[in-house]
Design a protein around this motif. Structure first.
Motif, PDB file in Angstrom:
ATOM      1  N   PRO A 133     -19.190  11.183 -32.115  1.00 56.67           N
ATOM      2  CA  PRO A 133     -18.368  12.372 -32.386  1.00 56.67           C
ATOM      3  C   PRO A 133     -16.960  12.015 -32.838  1.00 56.67           C
ATOM      4  O   PRO A 133     -16.486  10.890 -32.649  1.00 56.67           O
ATOM      5  N   PHE A 134     -16.312  12.996 -33.418  1.00 53.11           N
ATOM      6  CA  PHE A 134     -14.902  12.845 -33.771  1.00 53.11           C
ATOM      7  C   PHE A 134     -14.054  13.090 -32.528  1.00 53.11           C
ATOM      8  O   PHE A 134     -14.360  13.959 -31.710  1.00 53.11           O
ATOM      9  N   LEU A 135     -12.996  12.315 -32.393  1.00 54.10           N
ATOM     10  CA  LEU A 135     -12.064  12.517 -31.291  1.00 54.10           C
ATOM     11  C   LEU A 135     -11.226  13.769 -31.561  1.00 54.10           C
ATOM     12  O   LEU A 135     -11.104  14.208 -32.714  1.00 54.10           O
ATOM     13  N   PRO A 136     -10.644  14.360 -30.516  1.00 52.56           N
ATOM     14  CA  PRO A 136      -9.856  15.582 -30.721  1.00 52.56           C
ATOM     15  C   PRO A 136      -8.765  15.446 -31.785  1.00 52.56           C
ATOM     16  O   PRO A 136      -8.563  16.346 -32.587  1.00 52.56           O
ATOM     17  N   ASN A 137      -8.059  14.300 -31.787  1.00 52.50           N
ATOM     18  CA  ASN A 137      -6.993  14.118 -32.785  1.00 52.50           C
ATOM     19  C   ASN A 137      -7.576  13.972 -34.197  1.00 52.50           C
ATOM     20  O   ASN A 137      -6.961  14.391 -35.188  1.00 52.50           O
ATOM     21  N   GLU A 138      -8.780  13.395 -34.308  1.00 52.03           N
ATOM     22  CA  GLU A 138      -9.436  13.274 -35.614  1.00 52.03           C
ATOM     23  C   GLU A 138      -9.868  14.651 -36.122  1.00 52.03           C
ATOM     24  O   GLU A 138      -9.684  14.979 -37.300  1.00 52.03           O
ATOM     25  N   ARG A 139     -10.435  15.435 -35.224  1.00 50.87           N
ATOM     26  CA  ARG A 139     -10.847  16.789 -35.597  1.00 50.87           C
ATOM     27  C   ARG A 139      -9.646  17.598 -36.078  1.00 50.87           C
ATOM     28  O   ARG A 139      -9.714  18.301 -37.096  1.00 50.87           O
ATOM     29  N   LEU A 140      -8.546  17.483 -35.362  1.00 48.66           N
ATOM     30  CA  LEU A 140      -7.336  18.217 -35.731  1.00 48.66           C
ATOM     31  C   LEU A 140      -6.826  17.778 -37.108  1.00 48.66           C
ATOM     32  O   LEU A 140      -6.466  18.611 -37.949  1.00 48.66           O
ATOM     33  N   ALA A 141      -6.833  16.457 -37.346  1.00 47.88           N
ATOM     34  CA  ALA A 141      -6.353  15.942 -38.632  1.00 47.88           C
ATOM     35  C   ALA A 141      -7.249  16.415 -39.780  1.00 47.88           C
ATOM     36  O   ALA A 141      -6.762  16.781 -40.856  1.00 47.88           O
ATOM     37  N   ILE A 142      -8.558  16.419 -39.548  1.00 44.43           N
ATOM     38  CA  ILE A 142      -9.508  16.859 -40.579  1.00 44.43           C
ATOM     39  C   ILE A 142      -9.280  18.320 -40.928  1.00 44.43           C
ATOM     40  O   ILE A 142      -9.152  18.689 -42.103  1.00 44.43           O
ATOM     41  N   GLN A 191     -18.404  24.792 -37.899  1.00 44.16           N
ATOM     42  CA  GLN A 191     -19.255  23.667 -37.491  1.00 44.16           C
ATOM     43  C   GLN A 191     -18.691  22.937 -36.287  1.00 44.16           C
ATOM     44  O   GLN A 191     -19.434  22.563 -35.369  1.00 44.16           O
ATOM     45  N   PHE A 192     -17.404  22.714 -36.276  1.00 41.03           N
ATOM     46  CA  PHE A 192     -16.778  21.992 -35.169  1.00 41.03           C
ATOM     47  C   PHE A 192     -16.797  22.793 -33.870  1.00 41.03           C
ATOM     48  O   PHE A 192     -16.825  22.200 -32.788  1.00 41.03           O
ATOM     49  N   TRP A 193     -16.771  24.140 -33.962  1.00 41.09           N
ATOM     50  CA  TRP A 193     -16.605  24.942 -32.754  1.00 41.09           C
ATOM     51  C   TRP A 193     -17.800  25.847 -32.413  1.00 41.09           C
ATOM     52  O   TRP A 193     -17.681  26.722 -31.559  1.00 41.09           O
ATOM     53  N   THR A 194     -18.942  25.627 -33.066  1.00 40.22           N
ATOM     54  CA  THR A 194     -20.183  26.297 -32.639  1.00 40.22           C
ATOM     55  C   THR A 194     -21.292  25.285 -32.365  1.00 40.22           C
ATOM     56  O   THR A 194     -22.208  25.572 -31.607  1.00 40.22           O
ATOM     57  N   GLY A 195     -21.227  24.111 -33.014  1.00 38.75           N
ATOM     58  CA  GLY A 195     -22.282  23.117 -32.837  1.00 38.75           C
ATOM     59  C   GLY A 195     -23.576  23.484 -33.532  1.00 38.75           C
ATOM     60  O   GLY A 195     -24.612  22.877 -33.267  1.00 38.75           O
ATOM     61  N   CYS A 196     -23.554  24.459 -34.420  1.00 34.70           N
ATOM     62  CA  CYS A 196     -24.783  24.844 -35.128  1.00 34.70           C
ATOM     63  C   CYS A 196     -25.252  23.721 -36.047  1.00 34.70           C
ATOM     64  O   CYS A 196     -24.451  22.955 -36.584  1.00 34.70           O
ATOM     65  N   ARG A 197     -26.543  23.660 -36.243  1.00 35.29           N
ATOM     66  CA  ARG A 197     -27.077  22.798 -37.288  1.00 35.29           C
ATOM     67  C   ARG A 197     -26.672  23.399 -38.636  1.00 35.29           C
ATOM     68  O   ARG A 197     -26.588  24.624 -38.768  1.00 35.29           O
ATOM     69  N   PRO A 198     -26.427  22.564 -39.644  1.00 36.18           N
ATOM     70  CA  PRO A 198     -25.974  23.093 -40.938  1.00 36.18           C
ATOM     71  C   PRO A 198     -26.873  24.181 -41.507  1.00 36.18           C
ATOM     72  O   PRO A 198     -26.393  25.205 -42.004  1.00 36.18           O
ATOM     73  N   GLY A 199     -28.181  23.987 -41.413  1.00 32.46           N
ATOM     74  CA  GLY A 199     -29.108  24.990 -41.929  1.00 32.46           C
ATOM     75  C   GLY A 199     -29.016  26.314 -41.192  1.00 32.46           C
ATOM     76  O   GLY A 199     -29.178  27.382 -41.786  1.00 32.46           O
ATOM     77  N   GLU A 200     -28.738  26.247 -39.886  1.00 31.89           N
ATOM     78  CA  GLU A 200     -28.564  27.472 -39.097  1.00 31.89           C
ATOM     79  C   GLU A 200     -27.317  28.222 -39.540  1.00 31.89           C
ATOM     80  O   GLU A 200     -27.332  29.447 -39.671  1.00 31.89           O
ATOM     81  N   SER A 201     -26.240  27.480 -39.776  1.00 37.47           N
ATOM     82  CA  SER A 201     -24.986  28.130 -40.188  1.00 37.47           C
ATOM     83  C   SER A 201     -25.132  28.841 -41.522  1.00 37.47           C
ATOM     84  O   SER A 201     -24.656  29.966 -41.695  1.00 37.47           O
ATOM     85  N   LEU A 202     -25.788  28.188 -42.477  1.00 37.58           N
ATOM     86  CA  LEU A 202     -25.897  28.758 -43.812  1.00 37.58           C
ATOM     87  C   LEU A 202     -26.908  29.897 -43.886  1.00 37.58           C
ATOM     88  O   LEU A 202     -26.934  30.646 -44.869  1.00 37.58           O
ATOM     89  N   ALA A 203     -27.731  30.053 -42.858  1.00 36.90           N
ATOM     90  CA  ALA A 203     -28.709  31.153 -42.839  1.00 36.90           C
ATOM     91  C   ALA A 203     -28.186  32.379 -42.105  1.00 36.90           C
ATOM     92  O   ALA A 203     -28.791  33.451 -42.168  1.00 36.90           O
ATOM     93  N   ILE A 204     -27.051  32.248 -41.431  1.00 40.67           N
ATOM     94  CA  ILE A 204     -26.563  33.326 -40.576  1.00 40.67           C
ATOM     95  C   ILE A 204     -26.111  34.531 -41.397  1.00 40.67           C
ATOM     96  O   ILE A 204     -25.472  34.382 -42.429  1.00 40.67           O
ATOM     97  N   ASP A 205     -26.486  35.725 -40.941  1.00 34.74           N
ATOM     98  CA  ASP A 205     -26.079  36.980 -41.577  1.00 34.74           C
ATOM     99  C   ASP A 205     -25.031  37.674 -40.714  1.00 34.74           C
ATOM    100  O   ASP A 205     -24.924  37.420 -39.507  1.00 34.74           O
ATOM    101  N   TRP A 206     -24.321  38.602 -41.339  1.00 35.91           N
ATOM    102  CA  TRP A 206     -23.377  39.402 -40.570  1.00 35.91           C
ATOM    103  C   TRP A 206     -24.094  40.235 -39.515  1.00 35.91           C
ATOM    104  O   TRP A 206     -23.528  40.521 -38.444  1.00 35.91           O
ATOM    105  N   ALA A 207     -25.342  40.590 -39.777  1.00 36.35           N
ATOM    106  CA  ALA A 207     -26.117  41.355 -38.792  1.00 36.35           C
ATOM    107  C   ALA A 207     -26.394  40.542 -37.524  1.00 36.35           C
ATOM    108  O   ALA A 207     -26.732  41.103 -36.479  1.00 36.35           O
ATOM    109  N   TYR A 230     -22.595  15.944 -40.099  1.00 39.34           N
ATOM    110  CA  TYR A 230     -23.425  16.417 -38.986  1.00 39.34           C
ATOM    111  C   TYR A 230     -22.774  16.111 -37.633  1.00 39.34           C
ATOM    112  O   TYR A 230     -23.060  16.770 -36.632  1.00 39.34           O
ATOM    113  N   ASN A 231     -21.888  15.118 -37.621  1.00 37.35           N
ATOM    114  CA  ASN A 231     -21.242  14.757 -36.367  1.00 37.35           C
ATOM    115  C   ASN A 231     -20.264  15.812 -35.865  1.00 37.35           C
ATOM    116  O   ASN A 231     -19.766  15.718 -34.744  1.00 37.35           O
ATOM    117  N   CYS A 232     -19.990  16.820 -36.692  1.00 35.83           N
ATOM    118  CA  CYS A 232     -19.247  17.984 -36.175  1.00 35.83           C
ATOM    119  C   CYS A 232     -20.027  18.596 -35.009  1.00 35.83           C
ATOM    120  O   CYS A 232     -19.431  19.054 -34.024  1.00 35.83           O
TER     121      CYS A 232
END
Length: 326
Positions: free
Chosen positions: A134-143, A165-181, A271-273
């Motif tokens: 994983p990324f360290l907190p300071n690395e995540r902040l810098a990114i 991605q950093f704050w839900t832990g979803c798989r990329p495919g799950e994030s891109l499939a999500i609807d407002w509903a 994916y390491n997000c």
């Protein structure tokens, strides 16, 4: 069994390539190629990614050895020989290739076409899985700070995606499939019930289980901004340039990789997000079962993946008892 066309490779093609005689061709028993096709047909139609993967494995790794053979004639020795002659890039690749092969023979066994499974005593080789990095907190902040300042205009949604991605832990495919509903702002929940695979939304997750993930304050801020940008569409994440939903998470991953050397952060996959969020929860002493649910894992799988981070402080407290032992 009627001979069936397996992709663009017909039984006639196989017989010509293998120089099969008319006498052999008269054998009307089911071929391996027949059951390879039946196995592919039996897979969940909603998971096109898995079907394509297994089709490629069967075509490239097993059909050259077994396609024209009656499946009942294939022996364990033949399977071992095929494994030995295949050029697998890694132990994991070899293990993955055995999955559809076993599936073909399992189906023939269920149909009572074969009496024994030639793969019965063929075991997967042991592999050493890499620990999450994983990324360290300071690395995540810098990114995220870099993305926020440099990705503006139509690129702003790239930044919002990686905060998600950093704050839900979803798989990329799950994030891109999500609807407002799927978003319930009142209860701070998002329903994860589908995934994007090969550019298309599949109505199931990787684990075939629906979960409702918690939306923290950082994500509520992201959603507020996303609503203004993408609220006119059904999907949360779309291309602001084309006004169409994203279909390829790998393109976003490429953009992510471009940022890391610029800010001096060691290269790791986008994916390491997801790993970062899991370890953040554990370092915050969130209950393991709650963290596993948020990530879409069962407890056993989650514990195996993130064992290094689980109960670290509790383990240190326990080990301190050694100082007081007799």
């Amino acid at each position: 069994m009627a001979r069936r066309k397996w992709e663009d490779l017909t039984v006639t093609d196989i017989e010509l390539a293998c120089n099969i005689t008319d006498e052999t061709a008269a054998d009307d028993r089911p071929l391996f190629a027949d059951y390879a096709q039946l196995y592919l047909d039996s897979l969940d139609s909603g998971n096109t990614g898995t079907r394509r993967k297994y089709k490629g494995i069967l075509k490239n790794k097993w059909m050259p050895f077994f396609a024209s053979m009656a499946i009942a004639d294939i022996t364990p020795a033949m399977v071992r020989a095929a494994i030995a002659q295949n050029d697998f890039s890694s132990t994991k690749t070899a293990n993955d290739a055995l999955t559809p092969l076993r599936g073909v023979f399992d189906l023939a066994f269920i149909d009572e076409i074969i009496e024994e499974l030639p793969t019965k005593r063929i075991r997967n080789k042991k592999t050493q899985k890499d620990e999450p990095d994983p990324f360290l907190p300071n690395e995540r902040l810098a990114i995220l700070n870099y993305m926020q300042s440099h990705w503006t205009g139509d690129k702003e949604i790239w930044y919002l995606y990686f905060v998600w991605q950093f704050w839900t832990g979803c798989r990329p495919g799950e994030s891109l499939a999500i609807d407002w509903a799927d978003i319930d702002i009142t209860n701070r929940l998002a329903k994860i019930s589908k995934t994007l695979s090969s550019g298309k939304v599949q109505l199931s997750t990787k684990t075939n289980e629906i979960r409702n993930i918690y939306l923290n304050d950082k994500i509520l801020v992201v959603l507020d901004r996303l609503k203004a940008l993408t609220g006119h569409q059904s999907r949360l994440f779309i291309s602001l340039h084309t006004d169409e939903p994203w279909t390829r998470p790998d393109k976003l991953s490429e953009k992510f990789q471009e940022v890391l050397p610029v800010i001096g952060v060691r290269a790791r996959p986008a994916y390491n997000c997801r790993h970062t969020y899991a370890t953040t929860m554990l370092n915050s002493m969130i209950d393991v079962s709650a963290a596993a649910y948020q990530m879409g894992h069962d407890i056993i799988t989650f514990t195996k993946i993130y064992a290094k981070w689980i109960n670290t402080e509790r383990m240190q407290a326990e080990m301190m008892k050694l100082d007081y032992g007799g």
